[in-house]
Design an enzyme around this catalytic site. Sequence first.
Site, mmCIF file in Angstrom:
data_model
loop_
_atom_site.group_PDB
_atom_site.id
_atom_site.type_symbol
_atom_site.label_atom_id
_atom_site.label_comp_id
_atom_site.label_asym_id
_atom_site.label_seq_id
_atom_site.Cartn_x
_atom_site.Cartn_y
_atom_site.Cartn_z
ATOM 1 N N TYR A 291 36.098 45.762 28.625
ATOM 2 C CA TYR A 291 35.173 45.910 29.402
ATOM 3 C C TYR A 291 33.923 45.888 28.711
ATOM 4 O O TYR A 291 33.246 46.883 28.023
ATOM 5 C CB TYR A 291 35.124 47.447 30.092
ATOM 6 C CG TYR A 291 36.347 47.565 30.822
ATOM 7 C CD1 TYR A 291 37.257 46.520 31.471
ATOM 8 C CD2 TYR A 291 36.605 49.063 31.524
ATOM 9 C CE1 TYR A 291 38.077 46.962 32.132
ATOM 10 C CE2 TYR A 291 37.718 49.266 32.176
ATOM 11 C CZ TYR A 291 38.476 48.087 32.582
ATOM 12 O OH TYR A 291 39.632 48.287 33.451
ATOM 13 N N PHE B 84 40.650 49.713 41.742
ATOM 14 C CA PHE B 84 40.136 49.191 42.994
ATOM 15 C C PHE B 84 40.449 50.113 44.252
ATOM 16 O O PHE B 84 40.821 49.733 45.076
ATOM 17 C CB PHE B 84 40.395 47.710 43.370
ATOM 18 C CG PHE B 84 39.562 46.931 44.253
ATOM 19 C CD1 PHE B 84 38.185 47.290 44.456
ATOM 20 C CD2 PHE B 84 39.900 46.073 45.267
ATOM 21 C CE1 PHE B 84 37.357 46.725 45.243
ATOM 22 C CE2 PHE B 84 39.158 45.473 45.982
ATOM 23 C CZ PHE B 84 37.667 45.729 45.988
ATOM 24 N N PRO B 85 40.295 51.459 44.096
ATOM 25 C CA PRO B 85 41.004 52.525 44.897
ATOM 26 C C PRO B 85 39.972 52.425 46.405
ATOM 27 O O PRO B 85 40.731 52.855 47.229
ATOM 28 C CB PRO B 85 40.810 53.707 44.305
ATOM 29 C CG PRO B 85 39.214 53.546 43.447
ATOM 30 C CD PRO B 85 39.429 52.468 42.861
ATOM 31 N N GLY C 172 33.643 46.740 50.537
ATOM 32 C CA GLY C 172 33.422 45.570 51.212
ATOM 33 C C GLY C 172 34.674 45.379 52.379
ATOM 34 O O GLY C 172 34.278 44.515 53.135
#
Length: 290
Positions: A70, A215-216, A220
Amino acid sequence: MATSASTAPAKASGTYRIGGDVQVDRLGYGAMQITGPGVWGDPKVPAEAVRVLRRAYELGVTFIDTADSYGPFVSELLIRQALHPYADDLVIATKAGLTRSGPGDWRPVGRPEYLRQQCELSLRHLGLEAIPLYQLHRIDPKVPLADQLGELALLKQEGKIRHIGLSEVTVEQIEAARQITPIVSVQNLYNLADRSAEDVVEYCERDDLAFIPWFPIATGNLARPGGPLDAISTEHGATPAQLALAWLLRRSPVMLPIPGTSSVAHLEENVAAAEVQLTDAEYEALAQAA
């Protein structure tokens, strides 16, 4: 000093012991979004990233998930800047096994010497003597699994990591990994709208492995105005994002959601999800709506 759920709402999510001995509050924080666009380079406002991390702990978050890739390393360095020296109850998990050659580009590398190098760098960047949870970010298909996990097992024997986890794996891969070394966690894509890893969740629950859904919220898709959760959220008095997180917390006691954000306001909204109590009917309705 003790804190109440109202001042530290993450406490309402309950606790889980990773590997049986590393206790965390179940609603954590994912530190991927505090980097630049494409998870590359520094954030636009580094001071805001520091505020987000400090506010997360104030809200009761005791589990922060990051990775050497990251930034690369930007997220780990910001965590150290914001929170070091770490509180006794704060658990930092990091990962290695994905290399970066630019924004949005991710390539698996699992050579033992590379994984060892990255572990040593993460220890330095985070300011830790031992990493509580170190996860193989991806299995490298070009390197024998025994070589990849064997190196992590050596690092564990040397006291540089406490527990080993996996990311984006199948049940078969978890079972193969557990033949090599103890595995305590799995981090896969999973949310209310995408439950393709359902068999992995069931496996983790049965064998008491932490399941860390990335991505819990599925932003969108579920959280948009007029989306599938809109009517239920209005009825319940919670945002669609909060309902999506509350659903995950209700889904399994081994579930450790790690919603990420670069905004303090969004962080506070996410953490408030820990206080949303779903009824059986609401839980089922959310599953059907998605």
